[in-house]
Motif scaffolding. Structure first.
Motif, short mmCIF file in Angstrom:
data_model
loop_
_atom_site.label_atom_id
_atom_site.label_comp_id
_atom_site.label_asym_id
_atom_site.label_seq_id
_atom_site.Cartn_x
_atom_site.Cartn_y
_atom_site.Cartn_z
N ASP A 11 2.85 6.36 14.83
CA ASP A 11 1.65 7.07 15.59
C ASP A 11 0.30 6.67 14.76
N ALA A 12 -0.99 6.98 15.38
CA ALA A 12 -2.13 7.09 14.63
C ALA A 12 -3.18 7.88 15.62
N ILE A 13 -4.00 8.76 14.97
CA ILE A 13 -4.85 9.50 15.56
C ILE A 13 -6.13 9.51 14.76
N TRP A 14 -7.39 9.50 15.38
CA TRP A 14 -8.56 9.39 14.95
C TRP A 14 -8.89 10.85 14.46
N VAL A 15 -9.24 11.32 13.31
CA VAL A 15 -10.08 12.70 12.91
C VAL A 15 -11.25 12.66 13.41
N ASP A 16 -12.10 11.48 12.95
CA ASP A 16 -13.48 11.38 13.38
C ASP A 16 -13.66 9.98 13.22
N SER A 17 -15.03 9.48 13.05
CA SER A 17 -15.14 7.89 13.24
C SER A 17 -15.04 7.35 11.74
N ASP A 18 -14.64 8.25 10.63
CA ASP A 18 -14.47 7.59 9.33
C ASP A 18 -13.17 7.95 8.88
N ASN A 19 -12.29 8.74 9.52
CA ASN A 19 -10.86 8.91 9.17
C ASN A 19 -9.96 8.71 10.23
N ILE A 20 -8.75 8.34 9.81
CA ILE A 20 -7.72 8.22 10.86
C ILE A 20 -6.39 8.65 10.13
N VAL A 21 -5.23 9.56 10.93
CA VAL A 21 -4.18 9.95 10.50
C VAL A 21 -3.16 8.71 11.02
N ILE A 22 -2.22 8.58 9.92
CA ILE A 22 -1.06 7.58 10.50
C ILE A 22 0.34 7.93 9.92
N SER A 23 1.03 7.94 11.01
CA SER A 23 2.51 8.55 10.75
C SER A 23 3.51 7.31 10.67
N ALA A 24 4.45 7.27 9.80
CA ALA A 24 5.09 6.13 9.59
C ALA A 24 6.65 6.78 9.22
N CYS A 25 7.42 5.62 9.22
CA CYS A 25 9.02 5.81 8.92
C CYS A 25 9.15 5.89 7.58
N GLU A 26 10.06 6.86 7.37
CA GLU A 26 10.60 7.01 5.98
C GLU A 26 11.43 5.66 5.37
N ARG A 27 11.14 5.39 4.15
CA ARG A 27 12.01 4.04 3.77
C ARG A 27 13.12 4.93 2.70
N LEU A 28 14.27 4.48 3.05
CA LEU A 28 15.30 5.12 2.51
C LEU A 28 15.40 4.62 1.10
N GLY A 29 15.72 5.65 0.24
CA GLY A 29 15.77 5.33 -1.41
C GLY A 29 14.50 5.56 -1.78
N ARG A 30 13.43 5.54 -1.36
CA ARG A 30 12.15 5.83 -1.51
C ARG A 30 11.41 6.80 -1.04
N ASP A 31 10.67 7.87 -1.62
CA ASP A 31 9.86 8.91 -1.24
C ASP A 31 8.67 8.39 -0.45
N GLU A 32 8.76 7.84 0.48
CA GLU A 32 7.68 7.49 1.33
C GLU A 32 7.81 7.48 2.57
N GLY A 33 6.99 7.32 3.50
CA GLY A 33 6.75 7.35 5.03
C GLY A 33 5.94 8.65 5.07
N GLY A 34 6.42 9.44 6.31
CA GLY A 34 5.60 10.83 6.60
C GLY A 34 4.26 10.33 7.11
N MET A 35 2.94 11.11 6.72
CA MET A 35 1.76 10.73 7.17
C MET A 35 0.82 10.76 6.12
N GLY A 36 -0.34 10.15 6.29
CA GLY A 36 -1.47 9.82 5.45
C GLY A 36 -2.96 10.05 6.28
N LEU A 37 -3.83 10.39 5.54
CA LEU A 37 -5.35 10.42 5.98
C LEU A 37 -5.95 9.07 5.29
N PHE A 38 -6.43 8.23 6.35
CA PHE A 38 -6.85 6.88 5.91
C PHE A 38 -8.35 6.67 5.96
N SER A 39 -8.90 5.96 5.22
CA SER A 39 -10.33 5.60 5.34
C SER A 39 -10.57 4.65 6.47
N THR A 40 -11.39 4.81 7.49
CA THR A 40 -11.33 3.52 8.61
C THR A 40 -12.40 2.40 8.19
#
Length: 446
Positions: free
Chosen positions: A170-199
């Motif tokens: 999923d993705a959701i706009w915080v404002d015109s400059d920032n967006i939050v993205i959720s993603a699947c966890e990768r097994l064996g790696r501490d990745e996935g979850g959510m992050g705030l990204f610059s648009t």
């Protein structure tokens, strides 16, 4: 209110002379480049040391675009000659602080019954898109697997957001400059979850972490929503028992709460979250085919309770009664659901254990489903209800939700997702990697 100004103002833009009035320039607003030319009472500022003959303001910019934007301030209408590239004009409008004026002149306030197909955009990513989200200023983002492609309101693509083979949920706009993205966890790696990204450049600003028993945990981030108090909500699926709905401060990124999944229910794999401002509750919907059964509930985080719930567990379920999407409508104290034939159903939020009152609207669709149909999606915007079905989006209005309009573009196959924002409707097609932009035509000024 600004007073009527009669002072004439002269500009030299790229070698061409323009003359206008302070009243016209005041239409640009305080936050524009021209706003600095006025004092706090909207009187044109002058320099006593400057002679009247030398009050010409020089701007080293494109004079053709300046002429178009000056006419926009005079008349409120935008007319772009064929020899002027639109993107060039948009960049000049950004320089002068007139982007909002241009957007307002290009398309009017959103009305589902007055929309027209303004443009279709072909994506550059391989494979089909999975989700589209409208931005607050008329832009959008499109998710393709582990990539998110971001477009500004001029539909110019920014550098993509690459999650390194982690599937976007999923993705959701915080404002015109920032967006939050959720993603699947990768097994064996501490990745996935959510992050705030610059648009603007696609860079990761920070990640949202989940702590369980004071230990950080890796997790899969799912459906997203936020409220007016800058709280961000996400369904979370961890490796042990950290299943539920997480809450973060969207300004700091710190976790502030967690609603754990109760036994016999489904929260961590929710398909949809929706914050209800009137009741201060969160709608959580987990739907078929993610689960064999459908679960819809309202969560109150103030006392960690589920104040309303519905499930089809134990009910006799056929395709005609299988819920594919749900949306809460606070004004009518109800929840609207839809099945794969675009039949709408309604449940009363004021009654516990409410049943679905189905309203058959599209019996003619049965037997005419495409080879690879997309499940219907719902949206609610300013008293109008929207539902996607095959290659069209239906618009319903009125107390009985009567079908009032249907938006259709036959190119690109079925609509797999759509989103409304920035006075635009974006529809993502399952085939051909294409999305449509629907706008309301601006009213002509007579």
């Amino acid at each position: 209110m600004m007073g009527v100004q009669k002072d004439r103002v002269k500009f030299n833009v790229g070698g061409r002379i323009f003359e206008t009035t302070a009243t016209t320039l005041a239409n640009a607003g305080r936050n524009s480049l021209f706003g600095a030319m006025f004092d706090e009472n909207w009187n044109l500022q002058s320099n006593p040391a400057t002679t009247a003959a030398a009050t010409e303001h020089f701007i080293d910019r494109n004079p053709d675009c300046f002429s178009i934007l000056l006419d926009l301030l005079r008349t409120g209408e935008l007319h772009i000659p064929t020899n002027i590239p639109e993107k060039l004009l948009y960049k000049e409008a950004l320089f002068y602080g007139l982007s909002d004026h241009v957007r307002t002149a290009r398309w009017g306030p959103f009305d589902g019954n007055r929309l027209h197909l303004a443009r279709s955009v072909h994506g550059r990513a391989p494979g089909d898109g999975t989700a589209i989200r409208a931005g607050p200023d008329g832009g959008c983002c499109v998710a393709h697997g582990s990539m998110v492609h971001v477009y500004d309101w001029t539909l110019e693509e920014h550098p993509p957001i690459n999650l390194d083979y982690q599937r976007v949920n999923d993705a959701i706009w915080v404002d015109s400059d920032n967006i939050v993205i959720s993603a699947c966890e990768r097994l064996g790696r501490d990745e996935g979850g959510m992050g705030l990204f610059s648009t603007s450049n696609g860079e990761l600003r920070y990640k949202f972490h989940v702590a369980h028993e004071n230990q950080a945990k890796s997790y899969t981030g799912g459906a997203l929503s936020f409220n007016q108090d800058y709280k961000l909500f996400s369904s979370c699926k961890g490796r042990s028992n950290e299943y539920g709905i997480g809450v973060w401060d969207q300004v700091t990124g710190n976790q502030v709460d967690f609603f754990y999944e109760p036994p016999g229910w489904s929260l961590g794999e929710a398909d949809k979250l929706q914050w209800l401002h009137g009741t201060n509750c969160l709608l959580v919907a987990t739907l078929f085919p993610r689960k064999d059964n459908c679960y819809i509930g309202l969560l109150d985080f103030r006392d960690k309770s589920m104040v309303w719930s519905w499930s089809d567990i134990g009910a006799r379920i056929t395709d005609e009664r299988r819920v594919r999407d749900a949306i809460a409508m606070e004004e009518t104290n109800s929840i609207c659901v839809v099945n794969e034939y675009e039949d709408l159903g309604f449940m009363d939020l004021r009654r516990a254990g409410s049943i679905v009152r189905w309203s058959s609207r599209s019996r003619l669709m049965k037997g005419k489903m495409p080879d690879e149909p997309c499940y219907p999606k719902l949206a609610l915007h300013e008293g109008q209800l929207f539902s996607s079905m095959n290659d069209s989006v239906s618009v319903f209005a009125g107390p009985d939700w009567v079908l009032t309009s249907r938006l259709r573009n036959s190119y690109g196959g079925s609509i797999c997702d759509f989103s409304i924002g920035g006075d635009r409707l974006f529809a993502l097609h399952s085939d051909e990697n294409v999305f449509d932009i629907w706008e309301t035509r601006a009213h002509s000024i007579v």
